[in-house]
Structures are given as C-alpha cells and as structure tokens.
Scaffold this active site. Structure first.
Site, PDB file in Angstrom:
ATOM      1  N   LYS A  52       0.837  -1.203   0.000  1.00  0.00           N
ATOM      2  CA  LYS A  52       0.000   0.000   0.000  1.00  0.00           C
ATOM      3  C   LYS A  52       0.873   1.255   0.000  1.00  0.00           C
ATOM      4  CE  LYS A  52      -3.835  -2.356   2.275  1.00  0.00           C
ATOM      5  NZ  LYS A  52      -4.478  -2.689   3.557  1.00  0.00           N
ATOM      6  N   GLN A  96      -4.782  -1.106   9.877  1.00  0.00           N
ATOM      7  CA  GLN A  96      -4.589  -2.446   9.318  1.00  0.00           C
ATOM      8  C   GLN A  96      -5.176  -3.492  10.262  1.00  0.00           C
ATOM      9  OE1 GLN A  96      -3.243  -3.129   6.203  1.00  0.00           O
ATOM     10  NE2 GLN A  96      -3.839  -5.237   6.597  1.00  0.00           N
ATOM     11  N   ASP A 119     -11.238   3.018   4.104  1.00  0.00           N
ATOM     12  CA  ASP A 119     -11.490   1.582   3.975  1.00  0.00           C
ATOM     13  C   ASP A 119     -12.990   1.284   3.917  1.00  0.00           C
ATOM     14  OD1 ASP A 119      -9.419  -0.169   3.610  1.00  0.00           O
ATOM     15  OD2 ASP A 119      -8.812  -0.195   5.724  1.00  0.00           O
TER      16      ASP A 119
END
Ligand code: NAD
Length: 282
Positions: A52, A96, A119
C-alpha cells in the site's frame, strides 16, 4: 475465456489518480495524505502495508506509517486515531486489520471520522451502502465492481452468488451487487450444498479463504467468476479459492490470483483517499 486482468486495470486507474493527486497538490499546496496505522507485527499485514505504501508513492500520495507494538493499550490506539482524525494533512486513515488480541477493533475504528474512512469500514459508511446512498465503499468489493464495469459485465437482472459473508468482503459485495440490480444469493460456511447455488450463478464471487473450494463442476458454462481468495498452496505459492485451470474452461471471464482482485483493492484504497482529499477542498 477472457482474463479479468486486475493488474493492468489497476495500473490504468493509478495513472488517472496520479493526475488527480497532482492537481490536488497544485490547488491545496500540500500532498494527499494517507495515515496507515499498524499495531503488532503480523507478517501478512506487513506485506499488505508495504504494497500500500509503495502504491501511494507511485501516485504521489504521502503515506505516514504509524507502527505500534502488539502490547499497545486500547486508549493509546484510540488516542492515535483521534489525533489523525483532527490532523488537516491527513485525508485518509487506514487501520490495518486484524488488530492484536485484546484490542477492541470496533472501538478503534469508531474513532475514524466517516470522511477519512478510506477503507469504508465505519458503521456510517456501511449504513449508507445498505441504504444504496453514496458513501465510501470497502476497497475489495469496490475494486471488483470496477473490474466488472471495465470489462462490460452486465449486472442488472443477473443472478450473482457471493461465497463468504465477512464484513469486509462478502457483505458489502452482496450489497453492491444488489444496488446494481442483480438478484443476489449469499453463501457461507453453514450453507448446505454450496454447489447447488454456485451452479446457478451468472456472476460468481468467491471470498471464502479456502484454496480450490470452487471446482469446474460447480460453475455454470459462461459464468463470470471473480476469485478473491488469497491462500498458500502446499508449495507455499499464492492461490485463490477457485481451481483456475479447471474453471477457466467453463467460465466466460475469470480473475486470476495473483493479478486479479488484489491490485484492484489497492487501487481503490488510493481512489478513496484522493476522493477524500478532493472533498476536503470543497
Ligand atoms: P473471512 O474468514 O472473514 O470470511 C470467510 C467467509 O467465507 C465466511 O463468511 C465463511 O462463512 C465463508 N466460508 C468459509 N468456508 C466456506 C465454505 N467451505 N463454503 C462456503 N463459505 C465458506 O475472510 P475474508 O476477510 O472475507 O477474506 C476471504 C478471502 O479473501 C481470504 O482468503 C482473504 O485473504 C482474501 N482477501 C483478499 C483480498 C484482496 O484484496 N485480494 C482482500 C480481502 C480478503
């Protein structure tokens, strides 16, 4: 058989995002910023994060990595996210997952304001999706929809079968397909006779995390098959949930692993971040 090539499609998308990120920088005097929070040292998470961060660099997004030890206290994790929430240089916040045992994931995620929730995991954005209203959508299902769109796959009126009901893939995927007027069936680990459902799918999305769960006899001739699974086979090689070699003989279109959904997921994270930055200018 047509290969749903996520690698090249994602490269096209990144090229467009690079221009948008540069325009944002010109207008705002700063770069688009993505804060990445990683707690603990789960090896799989580290690989995802490296990918990422690299992708951010490529399109001109500055990523700020916050690495915390696995024994980080709940309040500390929440405080960090709260700080990023009020930081004007941060357009998107990514925590994460999974978090180490003992940390309350939902409580940490709840500190991300919806406008920085790149997200799409916040309850607010999930609510918008289920009401078919515009909001930020989870990157993996969003990337799959974009892949299908770019390959001209018609969705309205089709029978879409989603295997998997996780909150990050299966559920939002089913919702997006429903919003696009498909007739949607969701299968999961308690589904009896999985093949009876998958065989009727015009569009089959598989996100179970079980190597080779879907074999050729479970797929309708001419179906569009998207493989989300990322598993390791007996030789340690990356493989999906679909028996690619067998299924490609029956499918009209099929996505490979690697090179299918994975790169699209990252491209959508970048897109959601640039979208968030542009919204902040308005
Ligand atoms: P998860 O473990 O949270 O959910 C798996 C789902 O599959 C569950 O709902 C479960 O009920 C269902 N399932 C499990 N075994 C089944 C079976 N035998 N038959 C039918 N349903 C079954 O996983 P997840 O987070 O949704 O991820 C799924 C897979 O996709 C994993 O391999 C993961 O690594 C991968 N993934 C890939 C990307 C990407 O960008 N490529 C992103 C997210 C997840």
């Amino acid at each position: 058989m047509i290969l749903l090539d996520g690698k090249n499609t994602a490269a096209d998308i990144r090229a467009g995002l690079k221009l948008r990120a540069a325009t944002f920088e010109e207008k705002s005097g700063r770069r688009v910023g993505l804060a990445v929070v990683c707690i603990g040292d789960d090896p799989a998470s580290m690989v995802y994060i490296r990918n990422k961060v690299k992708a951010c660099e490529e399109v001109g997004i500055s990523s700020i990595l916050h690495l915390l030890p696995s024994d980080t206290a709940q309040e500390k994790a929440e405080e960090l996210v709260e700080g990023l929430a009020s930081d004007e240089n941060v357009d998107g916040i990514l925590v994460q997952l999974p978090l180490p045992h003992g940390l309350n994931e939902r409580a940490v995620l709840s500190k991300i304001p919806p406008e920085k929730d790149v997200d799409g995991f916040s309850e607010y954005n999930i609510g918008l999706l289920s009401l078919n209203r515009s909001g930020t959508v989870a990157c993996t299902p969003l990337g799959i929809m974009e892949l299908l769109r770019r390959y001209g796959v018609e969705i309205a009126g089709k029978h879409a079968v989603v295997v998997g009901r996780s909150s990050i893939v299966g559920r939002p995927m089913a919702m997006l397909l429903l919003n696009a007027d498909a007739t949607v069936t969701v299968c999961h680990s308690k589904t009896m006779d999985l093949a009876a459902f998958t065989r009727t799918a015009d569009i089959l999305i598989v996100a179970a995390g079980r190597a080779h769960l879907i074999t050729a006899d479970m797929v309708k001739e001419g179906a569009v098959v998207v493989d989300v699974g990322t598993n390791r086979d007996a030789n340690g090689r990356l493989c999906g949930d679909v028996d690619f070699e067998g299924v490609k003989e029956r499918a009209l279109m099929i996505s490979p692993v690697p090179g299918g959904v994975g790169p699209m997921t990252i491209a959508m994270l970048l897109k959601n971040t640039v979208d968030a930055a542009e919204r902040s200018l308005k």
